[in-house]
Design a protein around this motif. Structure first.
Motif, mmCIF file in Angstrom:
data_model
loop_
_atom_site.group_PDB
_atom_site.id
_atom_site.type_symbol
_atom_site.label_atom_id
_atom_site.label_comp_id
_atom_site.label_asym_id
_atom_site.label_seq_id
_atom_site.Cartn_x
_atom_site.Cartn_y
_atom_site.Cartn_z
ATOM 1 N N ARG A 217 58.890 51.468 66.043
ATOM 2 C CA ARG A 217 58.865 50.128 66.616
ATOM 3 C C ARG A 217 57.822 49.312 65.851
ATOM 4 N NH1 ARG A 217 61.103 47.991 70.989
ATOM 5 N NH2 ARG A 217 60.154 46.184 72.014
ATOM 6 N N HIS A 218 58.261 48.249 65.226
ATOM 7 C CA HIS A 218 57.357 47.400 64.447
ATOM 8 C C HIS A 218 56.284 46.850 65.393
ATOM 9 C CE1 HIS A 218 55.846 44.206 61.901
ATOM 10 N NE2 HIS A 218 56.657 44.582 60.903
ATOM 11 N N PRO A 219 55.005 47.074 65.087
ATOM 12 C CA PRO A 219 53.951 46.691 66.039
ATOM 13 C C PRO A 219 53.798 45.197 66.252
ATOM 14 C CG PRO A 219 53.002 47.454 63.964
ATOM 15 C CD PRO A 219 54.466 47.750 63.897
ATOM 16 N N ARG A 223 60.547 45.053 67.450
ATOM 17 C CA ARG A 223 61.874 45.642 67.268
ATOM 18 C C ARG A 223 61.740 46.936 66.482
ATOM 19 N NH1 ARG A 223 65.635 41.321 64.482
ATOM 20 N NH2 ARG A 223 63.735 40.822 63.315
ATOM 21 N N THR A 224 62.785 47.771 66.589
ATOM 22 C CA THR A 224 62.768 49.042 65.878
ATOM 23 C C THR A 224 63.208 48.836 64.433
ATOM 24 O OG1 THR A 224 63.194 50.303 67.885
ATOM 25 C CG2 THR A 224 63.733 51.362 65.796
ATOM 26 N N LEU A 225 62.415 49.353 63.519
ATOM 27 C CA LEU A 225 62.678 49.234 62.081
ATOM 28 C C LEU A 225 62.996 50.608 61.521
ATOM 29 C CD1 LEU A 225 62.644 47.476 59.485
ATOM 30 C CD2 LEU A 225 60.190 47.988 59.303
ATOM 31 N N THR A 226 64.062 50.694 60.760
ATOM 32 C CA THR A 226 64.463 51.934 60.102
ATOM 33 C C THR A 226 64.324 51.773 58.598
ATOM 34 O OG1 THR A 226 66.042 52.508 61.852
ATOM 35 C CG2 THR A 226 66.353 53.567 59.707
ATOM 36 N N LEU A 227 63.614 52.709 57.974
ATOM 37 C CA LEU A 227 63.414 52.716 56.525
ATOM 38 C C LEU A 227 64.073 53.967 55.958
ATOM 39 C CD1 LEU A 227 59.586 51.880 56.510
ATOM 40 C CD2 LEU A 227 61.480 50.262 56.298
ATOM 41 N N GLU A 228 64.804 53.802 54.863
ATOM 42 C CA GLU A 228 65.457 54.935 54.222
ATOM 43 C C GLU A 228 65.174 54.919 52.726
ATOM 44 O OE1 GLU A 228 69.356 56.242 56.534
ATOM 45 O OE2 GLU A 228 69.472 54.142 55.914
ATOM 46 N N ALA A 229 65.038 56.106 52.161
ATOM 47 C CA ALA A 229 64.791 56.247 50.725
ATOM 48 C C ALA A 229 65.753 57.263 50.141
ATOM 49 C CB ALA A 229 63.356 56.684 50.459
ATOM 50 N N ALA A 230 66.312 56.940 49.003
ATOM 51 C CA ALA A 230 67.189 57.875 48.306
ATOM 52 C C ALA A 230 66.366 58.981 47.674
ATOM 53 C CB ALA A 230 67.985 57.149 47.227
ATOM 54 N N ASN A 251 67.946 53.481 49.179
ATOM 55 C CA ASN A 251 66.747 52.722 49.545
ATOM 56 C C ASN A 251 67.157 51.508 50.372
ATOM 57 O OD1 ASN A 251 65.308 54.512 47.998
ATOM 58 N ND2 ASN A 251 64.877 53.082 46.335
ATOM 59 N N GLY A 252 66.519 51.333 51.512
ATOM 60 C CA GLY A 252 66.860 50.170 52.318
ATOM 61 C C GLY A 252 66.131 50.156 53.638
ATOM 62 N N ALA A 253 66.287 49.052 54.366
ATOM 63 C CA ALA A 253 65.654 48.879 55.659
ATOM 64 C C ALA A 253 66.585 48.086 56.556
ATOM 65 C CB ALA A 253 64.319 48.146 55.502
ATOM 66 N N ARG A 254 66.531 48.373 57.840
ATOM 67 C CA ARG A 254 67.362 47.633 58.793
ATOM 68 C C ARG A 254 66.684 47.632 60.160
ATOM 69 N NH1 ARG A 254 69.793 52.691 58.320
ATOM 70 N NH2 ARG A 254 70.085 53.792 60.307
ATOM 71 N N TRP A 255 67.026 46.615 60.935
ATOM 72 C CA TRP A 255 66.554 46.538 62.313
ATOM 73 C C TRP A 255 67.524 47.279 63.219
ATOM 74 C CZ3 TRP A 255 61.757 45.186 62.495
ATOM 75 C CH2 TRP A 255 61.250 44.236 61.613
ATOM 76 N N GLU A 256 67.053 47.628 64.404
ATOM 77 C CA GLU A 256 67.886 48.354 65.360
ATOM 78 C C GLU A 256 69.136 47.565 65.721
ATOM 79 O OE1 GLU A 256 66.465 48.954 69.449
ATOM 80 O OE2 GLU A 256 66.649 51.091 69.055
ATOM 81 N N ASP A 257 69.049 46.227 65.690
ATOM 82 C CA ASP A 257 70.200 45.405 66.040
ATOM 83 C C ASP A 257 71.226 45.312 64.923
ATOM 84 O OD1 ASP A 257 69.017 43.721 64.195
ATOM 85 O OD2 ASP A 257 68.332 42.260 65.662
ATOM 86 N N GLY A 258 70.954 46.009 63.807
ATOM 87 C CA GLY A 258 71.906 46.050 62.709
ATOM 88 C C GLY A 258 71.653 45.032 61.616
ATOM 89 N N ALA A 259 70.746 44.087 61.849
ATOM 90 C CA ALA A 259 70.452 43.082 60.826
ATOM 91 C C ALA A 259 69.708 43.726 59.667
ATOM 92 C CB ALA A 259 69.615 41.956 61.424
ATOM 93 N N SER A 260 69.919 43.179 58.492
ATOM 94 C CA SER A 260 69.174 43.650 57.333
ATOM 95 C C SER A 260 67.718 43.283 57.487
ATOM 96 C CB SER A 260 69.722 43.025 56.050
ATOM 97 O OG SER A 260 68.822 43.189 54.986
ATOM 98 N N ALA A 261 66.833 44.280 57.410
ATOM 99 C CA ALA A 261 65.407 43.994 57.559
ATOM 100 C C ALA A 261 64.909 43.111 56.433
ATOM 101 C CB ALA A 261 64.611 45.291 57.599
ATOM 102 N N ALA A 262 65.498 43.269 55.261
ATOM 103 C CA ALA A 262 65.066 42.441 54.134
ATOM 104 C C ALA A 262 65.368 40.967 54.407
ATOM 105 C CB ALA A 262 65.756 42.896 52.851
ATOM 106 N N GLU A 263 66.482 40.714 55.100
ATOM 107 C CA GLU A 263 66.836 39.341 55.419
ATOM 108 C C GLU A 263 66.078 38.829 56.642
ATOM 109 O OE1 GLU A 263 71.001 39.396 55.993
ATOM 110 O OE2 GLU A 263 71.484 39.848 53.916
ATOM 111 N N ALA A 264 65.791 39.732 57.595
ATOM 112 C CA ALA A 264 65.142 39.306 58.826
ATOM 113 C C ALA A 264 63.652 39.078 58.649
ATOM 114 C CB ALA A 264 65.371 40.351 59.918
#
Length: 272
Positions: A217-219, A223-230, A251-264
């Motif tokens: 959960r982003h402090p 919202r919940t943030l998911t980070l992934e690395a190849a 490699n990427g990031a996303r919010w729990e609501d499905g939005a791209s974290a990079a865009e949000a």
């Protein structure tokens, strides 16, 4: 006369998975130390210093990855964020997921609740108190090679998912060895003939353990943030070779609501 290239210029920038005003995450290459330590003899490139130079500001470590392990590595960009993220790790509010290639066919699912003594290299382990350590494992895939690597005519290996609940030093490596399924290229807990086979014949020169997923959960966003690395190129190529490519991440990031974290996230220029 042209100035010599810096390590960052020579080897390239660290891949940035996510960045906002308070935190940043990168894909750490295997074999790279996070920061300068007594083990850093002859090393010239460290994640902290490289990232600091890359983005032009100080970064605060909030967790660690062992030197041979690649994957998601999170930093804070100010002291308040560092305190919040460090507290989240300490209170086990982070969901971590690793991929590991091990010897043999590992169990379908198993939870290893085995206390571990610290391995700091300065005192005998017998003098160190044992600390609680819990890791959940799940077997994702298996392969049998028609090669007599050891004393059997065929050799078996598994792709395991590890979800550590605690963060002890070398916890995943030690718990898998405890199960009788050491990670390939683990020089301390594995077996040399298997490690050499993967290095010499399968182009896998390092420990086959990668931190591919971190969720929290982003402090400050709430919202919940998911980070992934190849996994790195050697690891990814092996997964494809064994037919395990369905378990590859990017490699990427996303919010729990499905939005791209990079865009949000608040857009910030990242100098390379």
């Amino acid at each position: 006369m042209t100035a010599p290239l810096t390590p960052t210029e020579r080897l390239g920038p660290l891949p940035v998975i996510y960045r906002d005003a308070r935190l940043i995450a990168v894909a750490k290459p295997p074999g790279m130390l996070v920061h300068r330590t007594a083990l850093a003899r002859g090393e010239t490139r460290f994640v902290m210093q490289t990232l600091r130079d890359q983005i032009g500001q100080h970064v605060y470590p909030v967790h660690r990855l062992d030197r041979p392990t690649g994957g998601v590595l999170l930093f804070a960009l100010d002291s308040d964020a560092a305190a919040a993220l460090s507290r989240a790790f300490t209170e086990q509010q982070m969901t971590k997921r690793y991929l590991a290639v091990v010897r043999g066919w590992g169990p379908e699912t198993v939870s290893v609740d085995a206390p571990l003594r610290e391995e700091d290299g300065t005192r005998p382990k017998a003098e160190m108190p044992a600390q609680a350590a819990l890791t959940h494992f799940r077997r994702l895939a298996t392969v049998e090679l028609p090669v007599a690597v050891d004393r059997y005519p065929h050799s078996r290996y598994s792709l395991m998912e590890a979800r550590p609940k605690t963060g002890r030093r070398h916890q995943i490596r030690r718990h898998l060895a405890h199960c009788g399924h050491p990670i390939i290229n683990d020089a301390k807990h594995g077996k040399g003939v298997h490690n050499r086979y993967f290095r010499d014949h399968l182009d896998c020169p390092h420990l086959l353990l990668a931190a591919v997923f971190l969720q929290f959960r982003h402090p400050f966003e709430g919202r919940t943030l998911t980070l992934e690395a190849a996994p790195d190129n050697h690891f990814s190529a092996l997964l494809t070779r064994f037919g395990w490519q369905a378990h590859l991440t990017q490699n990427g990031a996303r919010w729990e609501d499905g939005a791209s974290a990079a865009e949000a996230a608040e857009p910030i220029d990242i100098p390379l």
